[in-house]
Design an enzyme around this catalytic site. Sequence first.
Site, PDB file in Angstrom:
ATOM      1  N   GLY A  13       9.168  10.985  -3.968  1.00 28.99           N
ATOM      2  CA  GLY A  13       7.830  10.401  -3.773  1.00 28.99           C
ATOM      3  C   GLY A  13       7.127  10.966  -2.545  1.00 28.99           C
ATOM      4  O   GLY A  13       7.706  11.711  -1.742  1.00 28.99           O
ATOM      5  N   ARG A  44      13.519  10.309 -10.018  1.00 24.86           N
ATOM      6  CA  ARG A  44      13.526  10.508 -11.476  1.00 24.86           C
ATOM      7  C   ARG A  44      13.183  11.936 -11.873  1.00 24.86           C
ATOM      8  O   ARG A  44      13.510  12.384 -12.957  1.00 24.86           O
ATOM      9  CB  ARG A  44      12.544   9.535 -12.131  1.00 24.86           C
ATOM     10  N   ASP A 231      -2.627  -4.613   0.757  1.00 21.06           N
ATOM     11  CA  ASP A 231      -2.170  -3.306   1.243  1.00 21.06           C
ATOM     12  C   ASP A 231      -2.182  -3.241   2.774  1.00 21.06           C
ATOM     13  O   ASP A 231      -1.326  -2.602   3.377  1.00 21.06           O
ATOM     14  CB  ASP A 231      -3.085  -2.212   0.661  1.00 21.06           C
ATOM     15  N   HIS A 236      -0.383  -4.759   8.339  1.00 19.41           N
ATOM     16  CA  HIS A 236      -0.812  -4.118   9.594  1.00 19.41           C
ATOM     17  C   HIS A 236      -1.738  -5.024  10.414  1.00 19.41           C
ATOM     18  O   HIS A 236      -1.569  -5.197  11.618  1.00 19.41           O
ATOM     19  CB  HIS A 236      -1.565  -2.817   9.314  1.00 19.41           C
TER      20      HIS A 236
END
Length: 462
Positions: A13, A44, A231, A236
Amino acid sequence: MAGTILVIVGITGDLSKRKLLPSVHHLLKNRKISEEISIVGIGRKRTSPKELAISTAPFIRKPEQDILQRIEKSIIYIRGDLGDQATYKGLRKEISELQDSRGFQNVLYYLATLPEHFEAITTNLSHYGLAQNTRGWTRVVFEKPFGNGLEHARKLNAAIKKVFREDQIYRIDHYLGKELVQNIAVLRFSNTVLEPLWNKNHIDHVQIIMNENVGVGTRGEFYDRYGALKDVIQNHMLQLLALTAMEAPSKFNAMQIRNEKFKVLQSTRIVSPSDVVLGQYAGYQKEPGVMKNSKTETFSAMKAYVDNLRWQHVPFYLKTGKFLQNHVALIYIQFEEAPGVIFEQKTALRPNHLVISIQPDEGFYLKLNAKVPGGMDITQVKMDFCHSCVFGANTPEAYETLLHNVFLGDQSVFVRSDEVEESWRIIGQIIDSKIKVYPYTKNSQPKEADDFLQKENRRWFT
Ligand code: BG6
């Protein structure tokens, strides 16, 4: 020989390529990892250690060939699905071999995957005996976001704590690895001049701002399911709020720092939908992976309150978004205004403010009023600490700092389960609710966000 096996779940990734492998490179180069290291990667895609090393090279500042080769040689790649039992059997075989024949002791699992896989991976690690280690330590790192809501986070915490102790669990929030975020506590607790001012008697309000000037890029599919609130705000931004508002810990260690952050989050009121403005940038629905007619917010601004003695009635405004005018992360602390009646200045007196600039310019500065020569006009002047001017531009990247801390076993810059759950509680009423999402053109922000602050006789710091 002592050595650590770093298992990266999701090694093919983006995170691994852009951040994790470059961090391993820097830690080896700077001899911050002294022990032998072997990387077992699970993914994968069809790939090889060589390809993995080649693909990470462009993301390394000043890559060194011999270190890249060392990384390549140390990688064992397991191609497999995370739901497939064969993947874990393969992992068990590799770990046993490294421990039995090559003397490796410690095992560090880095789960660079989506939160929906955390529980199944952890359960499988336990099922295959991979969570126990009689030769050295075992630690596990979970990427953010940790869950997608309070219920999910609770369920996840309960599931992973059946397998690992809290002192083995490292929940990442990469903002906690940033140099200037780490400096907040030093600024606040080593400068006694600030402490008497750091409360509701002298501070008018606080703004925590994290603007990005790019869109969702290739992460559309992930982002569309999460949005700015899950997100960025949940993690954060609320961590920055906690660091700004917390009391001094009695010792600067993981337990005490996290206790203090937790107390702030626990005192923070659930944000009301009427105190929130959401927006979506023009063209977002055409981004790859994003649903047509998506209502996901790419911008959010809100007001939060920390209901304790220090901060009662002081608004904390949080603002973040994609495709805004600039790229900046900062904390703006505005002090009370001085009575304007003393001086007969032509321009209005501006209140003092302290800005902690996290990026791109690192540093902090205090704005004070001073006299312009030749009269009694008043202007604002700056007392400035510029990080790169003093220390040079060689600050380690956040992930490098955090990974180093995991190797050291220092959890002070990782988020504890109770903090995560409190953060989800705070935004519990505004996630997945039907708050209107205002459109905004790229390189701007919704007008409604400006109106929101104007109604409170304030404006966003720019
Ligand atoms: C990540 C978010 O946690 O932080 C991203 O998932 C965001 O959407 C990123 O772009 C911003 O991090 P930084 O370090 O570039 O400010």
